[in-house]
Write an enzyme that holds these catalytic residues in place. Structure first.
Site, PDB file in Angstrom:
ATOM      1  N   GLU A  13      42.735  29.201  48.971  1.00  0.00           N
ATOM      2  CA  GLU A  13      44.057  28.735  49.407  1.00  0.00           C
ATOM      3  C   GLU A  13      44.836  28.057  48.272  1.00  0.00           C
ATOM      4  OE1 GLU A  13      44.294  28.927  53.018  1.00  0.00           O
ATOM      5  OE2 GLU A  13      42.282  28.483  53.751  1.00  0.00           O
ATOM      6  N   GLN A  18      42.013  36.263  43.498  1.00  0.00           N
ATOM      7  CA  GLN A  18      42.425  35.385  44.592  1.00  0.00           C
ATOM      8  C   GLN A  18      43.677  34.619  44.227  1.00  0.00           C
ATOM      9  OE1 GLN A  18      39.858  32.852  46.904  1.00  0.00           O
ATOM     10  NE2 GLN A  18      38.102  33.874  46.034  1.00  0.00           N
ATOM     11  N   GLY A  61      38.151  39.212  51.993  1.00  0.00           N
ATOM     12  CA  GLY A  61      38.829  39.707  50.798  1.00  0.00           C
ATOM     13  C   GLY A  61      38.480  38.975  49.515  1.00  0.00           C
ATOM     14  N   GLY A 121      35.861  25.925  45.194  1.00  0.00           N
ATOM     15  CA  GLY A 121      36.540  26.934  46.013  1.00  0.00           C
ATOM     16  C   GLY A 121      37.921  27.234  45.465  1.00  0.00           C
ATOM     17  N   ASN A 175      32.876  33.745  39.589  1.00  0.00           N
ATOM     18  CA  ASN A 175      33.249  35.081  39.127  1.00  0.00           C
ATOM     19  C   ASN A 175      34.717  35.074  38.714  1.00  0.00           C
ATOM     20  OD1 ASN A 175      34.237  37.782  39.056  1.00  0.00           O
ATOM     21  ND2 ASN A 175      32.493  38.459  40.279  1.00  0.00           N
ATOM     22  N   PRO A 176      34.976  35.041  37.407  1.00  0.00           N
ATOM     23  CA  PRO A 176      36.368  34.910  36.957  1.00  0.00           C
ATOM     24  C   PRO A 176      37.258  36.073  37.391  1.00  0.00           C
ATOM     25  CG  PRO A 176      34.873  35.237  35.095  1.00  0.00           C
ATOM     26  CD  PRO A 176      34.017  35.030  36.304  1.00  0.00           C
TER      27      PRO A 176
HETATM   28 MO1  MOS Z   1      42.424  29.960  55.718  1.00  0.00          MO
HETATM   29  S1  MOS Z   1      44.380  29.638  56.430  1.00  0.00           S
HETATM   30  O1  MOS Z   1      41.483  28.806  56.570  1.00  0.00           O
HETATM   31  O2  MOS Z   1      42.052  31.526  56.275  1.00  0.00           O
END
Ligand code: MOS
Length: 712
Positions: free
Chosen positions: A678, A611, A468, A675, A604-605
């Site tokens: 999360e 995300q 995603g 990154g 990519n803003p």
């Molecule tokens: Mo993330 S919880 O490593 O998909």
């Protein structure tokens, strides 16, 4: 060339038109369908299984139980990759009569249609001998410390610096409270599914996965075949949130069933089955004790947590990592314990550990700020750690102070009244809250191959995943930039064990890991093509001409430098939330949320923003909606479907905004990325809870926030 541009998704049209194929949509010739009969007890044995009525049901080809299923090797991965529990052994499904959790598959029915398989699965009659000592009550089972294996992996941490308990006894100001968060379900849009097909001793799996090579490795160990005999294909994933980092029992069942009937078999989990078929974020109790001196600096930081795991696998969430990472404090202790229950095993979910640890920690910081009558941002700035406070390592870039400053400005934080319940608009109590976000920024080895084909197009390949975040798109950008060719001349392929090796698509590592490999492979291909142009006298921009003599491939195995771990690699953020709570009804509406993030360079803003917004929605869910209602007597969740496991809906989400700052520093990869992923959920739930307190004066410490907690 296109790095840093808000490119729209290269696979957007495929997804929007339904042309993108997900695991369950692959239909090899002769496909038949499987359905599971789940156990109806949490612990004990099956004594009798009558499959005759199911076998007599229309269209049924086979019924598999432990009584007729061949014994499989089921070797454990050694060493266990980080995505697994830290110790234990996985469920050896259909290998014996033992029942380890409610919902465990005790039979699998294969039929010529999905409906017939499901109908027949309900006809399998199972008798049970329940265990005399069922362990399903989280609150009454004794917590026990995690194993040495957990400590060795930096999870389930028992750490101590200085003497925080003595400091707590003498500190000017202390807050010392308990916080609970319930079991959370991943609730991805796409249910887990496996399509399995055997060709002799070779197994092909179309499998929802965040790590295809791991699925191949585990299935090879399960069936006692070579990893090369297993191919796993998974071009599209409809969300996973950590639940597809390892294969689950249904993967084995699909392969077993396919071998039994000699035809390809599809096994797709229903929404209800997902509650026990895969993992979940474990329920946890936290204690956070913070002591501050008269200068409002922390003199003690204690964080203890108890969380649930299964009896057969030890899953230790890194929920104490925020306590070890976020704030400067010389006297610190973390302690972790596990309650082992007759239940399925938890697994990573959306900033595993960090999201739950930050929920407790950042509410506690808000409580401390109020005790000190200090602005919550000011308190955090005072306790900013200028290096990793546990390891002492320098940060590999840290823009946290810039995140606070930008957030204060963009949110309009200045002038916020400190006192709770001080803003009202009609029936609505208004309040704002904030929290710090921190997450890790690891980088894993990865291999990518870039090929200039005779058609003049470049295809870059790596066995990673796109669940995603937009891996297809961001990797196409990296490739196009490194090659110096237009975006439209490049495509990226992923999700197939036939491609060059990658590790898990998880832990926010994909951009730093796969991105580096793609960057380096494309850089090498560019140099090779330039050499070729020079040798042949061709134009370096005439890709078709350069490939006239045949395709040209450059493959690079990329990994972090040896000194990568000399620095502490993290992403950072500051989250600000405004809520409106109905004074009479106790309903909470998030009016707006702002996250300001240091995630390194943003490739990519548009995707990064998406995300972060997705993460914020997850955090709002964690704060206000999500939680499994647990029936301790039966040992099962009572909220398994999206009708009764509440997740945020659009009507509950106000205006969301994500901004990015440059954290500087050498982050240890050629793209300068850390990154996003999360990080977006980190701190959000606490910021919501803090805003709810500010609006209402009610300090909620038991999540999710419920109406009955707010209406007094
Ligand atoms: Mo993330 S919880 O490593 O998909």
């Amino acid at each position: 060339m296109t790095l840093g541009e808000p490119v729209t998704r290269v696979d957007g049209l495929l997804k929007a038109t339904g042309a993108a194929r997900y695991a369950a949509e692959f239909a090899p010739a002769g496909l038949v369908y499987a359905a599971i009969t789940p156990s109806r007890i949490a612990s004990g044995r099956t004594t009798e299984i009558d499959t005759a009525p199911a076998l007599a049901s229309p269209g049924v080809l086979a019924v598999l139980t432990h009584l007729n299923t061949p014994r499989l090797p089921f070797a454990e991965p050694d060493p266990l990759p980080a995505v697994y529990p830290v110790s234990g052994r996985r469920l050896r499904v259909l290998q014996d009569d033992r029942v380890l959790f409610f919902g465990q598959p005790v039979a699998v029915v294969v039929a010529d249609t999905q409906g017939r398989a499901e109908a027949a699965a309900q006809l399998v009659e199972v008798q049970y001998a329940p265990s005399s000592r069922q362990r399903t009550d989280f609150d009454s089972e004794e917590p026990r410390p995690p194993s040495a294996a957990a400590a060795a992996k930096g999870r389930g941490q028992q750490t101590r610096q200085g003497d925080p308990d003595a400091q707590l006894r003498s500190a000017d100001t202390v807050v010392d409270n308990g916080y609970t968060q319930p079991r959370n379900l991943h609730s991805a849009m796409e249910p887990h599914a496996t399509v399995a097909a055997w060709d002799g001793d070779h197994l092909t799996l179309w499998e929802k996965s965040q790590w295809v090579q791991n699925v191949a490795a585990e299935m090879a160990l399960t069936f006692g075949i070579a990893q090369e005999q297993v191919r796993v294909v998974n071009p599209f994933v409809g969300g996973a949130f950590g639940a597809a980092l390892r294969p689950w029992p249904h993967t084995t069942l699909a392969a077993l069933a396919a071998r039994q009937v000699g035809r390809p078999v599809r096994l797709e989990m229903s929404r209800r089955e997902l509650a026990t078929a895969i993992g979940y974020r474990p329920r946890a109790r936290h204690r956070v004790a913070l002591g501050a001196g008269s200068d409002r600096r922390l003199v003690a930081h204690v964080h203890e947590a108890v969380s649930e795991t299964s009896t057969f696998e030890e899953f230790a969430d890194p929920t104490l990592s925020p306590a070890q990472t976020t704030y400067a404090c010389a006297d610190r202790r973390t302690g972790y314990a596990l309650v082992r229950l007759d239940t399925n095993t938890p697994c990573p979910m959306r900033a595993p550990g960090w999201a739950s640890g930050l929920l407790a920690q950042e509410v506690a910081m808000d409580e401390l700020a109020w005790s000190l009558r200090t602005d919550p941002v000011e308190l955090r700035l005072r306790n900013y750690a200028d290096r990793n406070p546990t390891t002492g390592k320098p940060w590999a870039g840290n823009g946290l102070r810039a995140c606070y400053a930008r957030g204060v400005e963009a949110f309009g934080w200045a002038g916020r009244p400190q006192r709770p319940r001080s803003r009202r608009s009609g029936d609505l109590l208004l309040g704002s809250g904030m929290a710090t976000a921190v997450y890790t920024a690891a980088r894993y080895p990865a291999t990518a191959a870039a090929t200039l084909g005779v058609d003049g197009r470049v295809v870059v390949r790596c066995a990673t995943t796109d669940m995603g975040p937009g891996t297809y798109t961001s990797m196409t950008q990296v490739a196009s930039s490194a090659l110096g060719i237009p975006l439209g001349a490049v495509s990226f392929e992923l999700g197939d064990t036939a491609l060059p090796a990658a590790m898990e698509h998880g832990g926010s590592t994909t951009m730093a890991s796969i991105g580096s490999a793609v960057h380096e492979a494309c850089g090498r291909l560019r140099r090779d093509l330039d050499d070729l142009a020079e040798r042949t006298g061709r134009d370096r921009d005439d890709l078709r001409g350069l490939a006239a003599g045949g395709a040209v491939t450059a493959t690079v195995a990329s990994e972090p430098a040896e000194d990568f771990d000399d620095a502490s690699h993290h992403t950072f953020g500051a989250v600000f939330v405004e809520v409106a709570v109905d004074a009479d009804l106790g309903t909470t509406q998030v009016v707006r949320a702002l996250g300001v993030y240091d995630a390194g360079r943003i490739v990519n803003p548009r995707l990064a923003r998406q995300q972060c917004l997705g993460g914020m929605v997850g955090g709002i869910g964690m704060a206000l909606y999500e939680g499994v209602a647990w029936d301790a007597r039966l040992g099962r969740g009572m909220s398994a479907t999206l009708a009764d496991y509440h997740v945020p809906v659009n009507a509950g989400i106000g205006e969301l905004q994500a901004l990015f700052v440059d954290g500087g520093g050498d982050v240890g990869n050629p793209l300068g990325v850390k990154g996003v992923a999360e990080l977006g959920i980190c701190g959000v739930a606490a910021a919501v809870a803090n805003a709810v307190w500010h609006a209402t004066g009610v300090r909620v410490r038991e999540f999710p926030v419920r109406i009955d907690q707010l209406v007094r």
